[in-house]
Every structure is written in structure tokens, then in C-alpha cells.
Design an enzyme around this catalytic site. Structure first.
Site, PDB file in Angstrom:
ATOM      1  NE  ARG A  52      -1.698   2.139   3.726  1.00 60.43           N
ATOM      2  CZ  ARG A  52      -2.736   2.313   4.570  1.00 60.43           C
ATOM      3  NH1 ARG A  52      -3.564   2.435   4.808  1.00 60.43           N
ATOM      4  NH2 ARG A  52      -1.391   3.475   5.642  1.00 60.43           N
ATOM      5  CE1 TYR A  89      -4.081   7.309  11.646  1.00 63.66           C
ATOM      6  CE2 TYR A  89      -4.948   6.615   9.697  1.00 63.66           C
ATOM      7  CZ  TYR A  89      -4.845   6.273  10.686  1.00 63.66           C
ATOM      8  OH  TYR A  89      -4.992   4.764  11.314  1.00 63.66           O
ATOM      9  CG  ASP A 105      -6.657   3.796   3.497  1.00 69.61           C
ATOM     10  OD1 ASP A 105      -7.662   3.928   2.897  1.00 69.61           O
ATOM     11  OD2 ASP A 105      -7.168   3.620   4.475  1.00 69.61           O
ATOM     12  CG  HIS A 139      -8.161   7.453   6.177  1.00 69.01           C
ATOM     13  ND1 HIS A 139      -9.117   7.382   7.348  1.00 69.01           N
ATOM     14  CD2 HIS A 139      -7.132   6.295   6.351  1.00 69.01           C
ATOM     15  CE1 HIS A 139      -8.551   6.477   8.195  1.00 69.01           C
ATOM     16  NE2 HIS A 139      -7.558   5.502   7.496  1.00 69.01           N
ATOM     17  CD  GLU A 188      -8.287   0.832   2.209  1.00 73.96           C
ATOM     18  OE1 GLU A 188      -7.207   0.705   2.285  1.00 73.96           O
ATOM     19  OE2 GLU A 188      -8.637   0.684   4.092  1.00 73.96           O
ATOM     20  CD  GLU A 238     -10.545   1.054   7.245  1.00 69.53           C
ATOM     21  OE1 GLU A 238      -8.992   0.715   6.635  1.00 69.53           O
ATOM     22  OE2 GLU A 238      -9.998   2.082   8.015  1.00 69.53           O
ATOM     23  NE  ARG A 292      -9.087  -1.958   3.936  1.00 75.58           N
ATOM     24  CZ  ARG A 292      -8.458  -2.705   4.622  1.00 75.58           C
ATOM     25  NH1 ARG A 292      -8.325  -4.491   4.766  1.00 75.58           N
ATOM     26  NH2 ARG A 292      -7.453  -1.637   5.127  1.00 75.58           N
ATOM     27  CD  GLU A 338      -4.370  -3.303   6.494  1.00 73.38           C
ATOM     28  OE1 GLU A 338      -5.855  -3.332   7.005  1.00 73.38           O
ATOM     29  OE2 GLU A 338      -3.701  -2.047   6.913  1.00 73.38           O
ATOM     30  CD1 TRP A 344     -10.649  11.354  10.806  1.00 73.63           C
ATOM     31  CD2 TRP A 344      -9.510  10.360  10.425  1.00 73.63           C
ATOM     32  NE1 TRP A 344     -10.797  10.189  11.810  1.00 73.63           N
ATOM     33  CE2 TRP A 344      -9.697  10.180  11.605  1.00 73.63           C
ATOM     34  CE3 TRP A 344      -8.117   9.761   9.957  1.00 73.63           C
ATOM     35  CZ2 TRP A 344      -9.556   8.983  12.306  1.00 73.63           C
ATOM     36  CZ3 TRP A 344      -7.331   8.826  11.000  1.00 73.63           C
ATOM     37  CH2 TRP A 344      -7.809   8.487  11.718  1.00 73.63           C
TER      38      TRP A 344
HETATM   39  C1  GCO Z   1      -5.868   0.333   7.462  1.00 79.15           C
HETATM   40  C2  GCO Z   1      -6.209   1.730   8.156  1.00 79.15           C
HETATM   41  C3  GCO Z   1      -5.969   2.066  10.098  1.00 79.15           C
HETATM   42  C4  GCO Z   1      -6.995   2.734  10.072  1.00 79.15           C
HETATM   43  C5  GCO Z   1      -7.148   2.341  11.903  1.00 79.15           C
HETATM   44  C6  GCO Z   1      -8.395   2.748  12.065  1.00 79.15           C
HETATM   45  O1  GCO Z   1      -5.601   0.038   8.306  1.00 79.15           O
HETATM   46  O2  GCO Z   1      -6.206   0.779   5.811  1.00 79.15           O
HETATM   47  O3  GCO Z   1      -6.743   3.047   7.493  1.00 79.15           O
HETATM   48  O4  GCO Z   1      -4.958   2.628   9.963  1.00 79.15           O
HETATM   49  O5  GCO Z   1      -7.760   3.761  10.403  1.00 79.15           O
HETATM   50  O6  GCO Z   1      -6.908   1.015  12.161  1.00 79.15           O
HETATM   51  O7  GCO Z   1      -8.547   2.375  13.911  1.00 79.15           O
HETATM   52 MG    MG Z   2      -7.738   1.713   5.417  1.00 79.46          MG
END
Ligand code: GCO
Ligand code: MG
Length: 412
Positions: A147, A159, A220, A222, A246, A272, A293, A349, A412
Site C-alpha cells: 500500500r 495520517y 487508501d 481514507h 480503498e 473497515e 474491508r 492487510e 479522514w
Molecule cells: C487501514 C486503516 C487503518 C485505520 C485504523 C483505525 O489499515 O487501512 O485505514 O490505519 O485508520 O485501523 O483505527
Molecule cells: Mg484503511
């Protein structure tokens, strides 16, 4: 046999984890992960105060019925706190069942469908030179999928972006930056979607020319884009053949992905932050995503995730289970057993836990040539050293938050 006791440990060996420890009347112990990053104590209380007392004396082999009991009986269904608590009990009961049978859990889930699980790791860097260095390190270790995340010119800390120090690549922890104690507030970052959209295609172009066509590249977003912005990015990345894009839009807005789909063939992954099969109804039936995810930890455990993957399989959607460091080694093991068994596995992942975490949670899973395997230890294959865990008490830590340049709170 029946459930004799349920303990809930909250420990911080490198980062916070919530673990349910279920012990049967004849002394078999099962572990479950209930870690909800930044909201750990809410799940611990839900488990201790509302779940554990209702399960004592129950037949521990009734895994499906216990899942339905915990899902339906409180009336208040779904949601991250509830589903993480349910997940931990479910994982622990599966762990116990496989230990009793004397087999690694994947054998109870249908047996191995493959020899190993394709893993993707996180390569990031504040600039291209650091990113290249991180990717090279992983390629040298045999990983086939990375990634890629980078800094954006004009923006500060983002982040998930981190420059690795030599030898320290396995220690980074993007999720859960510590804040001062008073006032206890999340760290804040600045975001600018236009700058990101200008920059990211140039990063993919660079990485493709540097590392060739075969390395799988993931990214990602996000949740930071609006549908029309995500459609633009998905289309701009197409020439570089990403494995997936993602969370390009906020995950709860399922129909947002229709617009992205209309404009691009870049594969999409989302989920996620979703925690039930119902959160995926539109996404899967309208074929708006290619990869699921969710994690076992946040989507009702092995039973919840298996139900979701069976539904996804009907539409050809594959797994890409969430595996950051805030899913504990117990949750990670659950993914590896389920991923090995299901037909519609896609990719896993893999964000290795720190040495401190792995001293407390001893695991049987392995990674070789970029492929993960849960190992052959009976059960989930994870042992928790509770004494050592107790030496690392809970430490308050929150995820950061994003603001636009004018101060507006952003996704985010
Ligand atoms: C990922 C993520 C993580 C999340 C985190 C939040 O692994 O794809 O987006 O970094 O942000 O698990 O708690
Ligand atoms: Mg993610």
C-alpha cells in the site's frame, strides 16, 4: 461443558488492546479481540457489565446460537461497540471449539482452500525517496503487494504516512497518536483534496516506473473525497493498474460509489468502519465494490465475517480484511484462519505488530514469500501472557482528526 468465567483485559503493550478471555467449566481457555481504537473502554464496559453476566453457565459449543442471542437480545443491534463485544465472544468460542477438536481453527471452517494468503504491507514516505526506500525494503523481504501513501506538497503530517528508520519499519503505529492528558484531545492535521488529487497520480507513475508492472500497488483514500473527486482519482490512477483504491468516499454512503464505478475500472475496496452484512447490501448487490474491508474484530467475529463473505461470494466480491495494528494478534489470527478456508479470499492487510506486542501475544502465524499462514497450533494459535499484559496498563490515545485549511472538520 459450559462457560465458567469471562475476563476482559485492557492492556497496552505497544498500543491498547481489549481481549476477552473465556474459560470453560473444565478449564479450556479461548481468546477474543474487542479492540476499538480510541474507544477501548466503552467496549470493555459493554463486555464486562452487559455481556459476560448473561453468558455464565451457557453451553460453550453453541456458537451460532450465542451469536444470535448477543445480536438480537439487546434489541439495539449493530454499531461498533456492540459488534466488537460480540466479536470477542464469538472468536473465543471458536478458539475453544478448535482446541477441543485438537485442530487449527481453519479446519473447522472447511479446511484450507489455498497454501497461503497474499499479504499487503504499508509502504509510506514523506517524499518519493523515502517511499522508494520503504517499498524496496518490503520487496527485498519477498512481499508482492504494497500500500503506498505519501506526503502531499504543501501539507504537513498526513495520517498513515511515516518515514521508516532503518530496522524500525515494523514498529510504526499510525493509528492512535498520544495526546496530552489535559485537555485530552485528538491531534489535528490539515487536508486539501485538490492538492492530493494533483499529486497522487504522479506518485503512482513514479512507483510504476521504478518498480515495474508486477508489484501490486494499493492506496487508501481514507474517506476523504466527495464522489466526483473520487471518480476523478480512480480514473487518473487507471493507467498504473492499482490493485485497489480503498475508502475513496465515506463508507456509510453506499450509493456514492455508483458515480465512481461509472467513470473507472479501478477496483474499489471499502468497509473497515462497517460492521454488519446489512451495511453492505447496496455495495454488494449493485456490485459497487470488489473487496470487503471489514475485520472480524469490528464485524461480529468469525461468525459475522463468514456470513458477510458468504453473501459477498454470491456476487463475486472478495475479501481484503482490515489488518492494522489496532486489530490485535488474536483478531489477525481469526482473519488468517477464515481467509485460508473461504473460497472468495482476495488479499490480507498485514501491518506487523511491534516486538512488545508480540511478547505479550504469542502467535503461531507465519509470513513467507509475501504469503501468510495461520500455523498448525490447535485453536486460533495465540496465547496471551496475562501477567506480562498487566505490566502494560491502558494508556489514553486517540486517532487524529482532519481539518480543511479554513478549519472545517473533514472526513479522514
Ligand atoms: C487501514 C486503516 C487503518 C485505520 C485504523 C483505525 O489499515 O487501512 O485505514 O490505519 O485508520 O485501523 O483505527
Ligand atoms: Mg484503511
Amino acid at each position: 461443558m459450559s462457560i465458567h468465567s469471562i475476563d476482559v483485559d485492557v492492556s497496552s503493550p505497544g498500543r491498547n488492546f481489549v481481549t476477552a478471555i473465556v474459560t470453560t467449566s473444565d478449564g479450556v481457555v479461548g481468546l477474543g479481540d474487542a479492540t476499538l481504537n480510541g474507544r477501548e473502554l466503552a467496549v470493555a464496559s459493554y463486555l464486562r457489565d452487559h455481556v459476560a453476566p448473561t453468558l455464565i453457565g451457557r453451553d460453550e459449543s453453541q456458537i451460532e446460537s450465542t451469536w444470535q442471542y448477543l445480536y438480537r437480545s439487546p434489541y439495539w443491534r449493530r454499531g461498533p461497540v456492540t459488534m466488537a463485544a460480540l466479536a470477542a465472544i464469538d472468536m473465543a468460542l471458536w478458539d475453544i471449539a478448535a482446541k477441543r477438536a485438537g485442530v487449527p481453527l481453519y479446519r473447522l471452517l472447511g479446511g484450507a482452500s489455498r497454501t497461503g494468503l497474499l499479504a499487503y504491507v504499508h509502504a509510506s514516505g514523506s517524499d518519493l525517496a523515502h517511499l522508494d526506500e520503504a517499498i524496496r525494503g518490503y520487496v527485498e523481504q519477498g512481499f508482492q503487494a504494497v500500500r503506498i501513501q505519501t506526503g502531499v506538497p504543501g501539507l504537513g503530517q498526513i495520517y498513515g504516512v511515516h518515514d521508516s528508520d532503518p530496522g524500525g519499519a515494523y514498529e510504526y503505529e499510525p493509528a492512535g497518536r498520544l495526546t496530552s492528558d489535559a485537555p485530552r484531545r485528538p491531534a489535528e492535521e490539515t487536508w486539501d483534496t485538490a492538492a492530493y488529487l494533483r499529486h497522487l497520480p504522479t506518485v503512482f507513475e513514479h512507483v510504476r516506473s521504478e518498480f515495474g508492472p508486477e508489484l501490486h500497488l494499493l492506496h487508501d483514500g481514507h474517506h476523504r473525497m466527495r464522489p466526483i473527486e473520487a471518480a476523478r482519482l480512480a480514473s487518473d490512477l487507471e493507467p498504473y493498474r492499482p490493485f485497489w483504491l480503498e475508502d475513496c468516499t465515506p463508507a456509510e454512503d453506499q450509493s456514492a460509489l455508483r458515480l465512481v464505478r461509472e467513470h473507472s475500472t479501478t477496483p474499489l475496496a471499502i468497509g473497515e468502519v462497517l460492521n454488519s452484512v446489512y451495511d453492505y447490501q447496496t455495495l454488494i448487490t449493485e456490485r459497487l465494490i470488489d473487496y470487503v474491508r471489514s475485520s472480524a474484530t469490528h464485524a461480529g467475529g468469525i461468525t459475522g465475517l463468514r456470513q458477510l463473505m458468504t453473501f459477498a461470494g454470491i456476487y463475486g466480491t472478495r475479501s481484503g480484511f482490515h489488518g492494522p495494528t489496532d486489530v490485535s494478534p488474536v483478531g489477525m489470527a481469526a482473519h488468517l484462519h477464515l481467509g485460508l478456508a473461504i473460497h472468495n479470499f482476495g488479499i490480507q492487510e498485514y501491518m506487523p505488530h511491534s516486538a512488545r506486542t508480540l511478547e505479550v501475544f504469542r502467535t503461531s502465524y507465519t509470513v513467507e514469500g509475501g504469503l501468510l499462514h495461520p500455523g498448525e497450533t490447535p485453536g486460533l494459535g495465540v496465547e496471551l501472557d496475562r501477567e506480562m499484559a498487566a505490566a502494560h496498563p491502558y494508556e489514553p490515545a486517540y486517532l487524529p482528526l482532519n481539518r480543511l485549511r479554513d478549519g472545517t472538520v473533514h472526513d479522514w
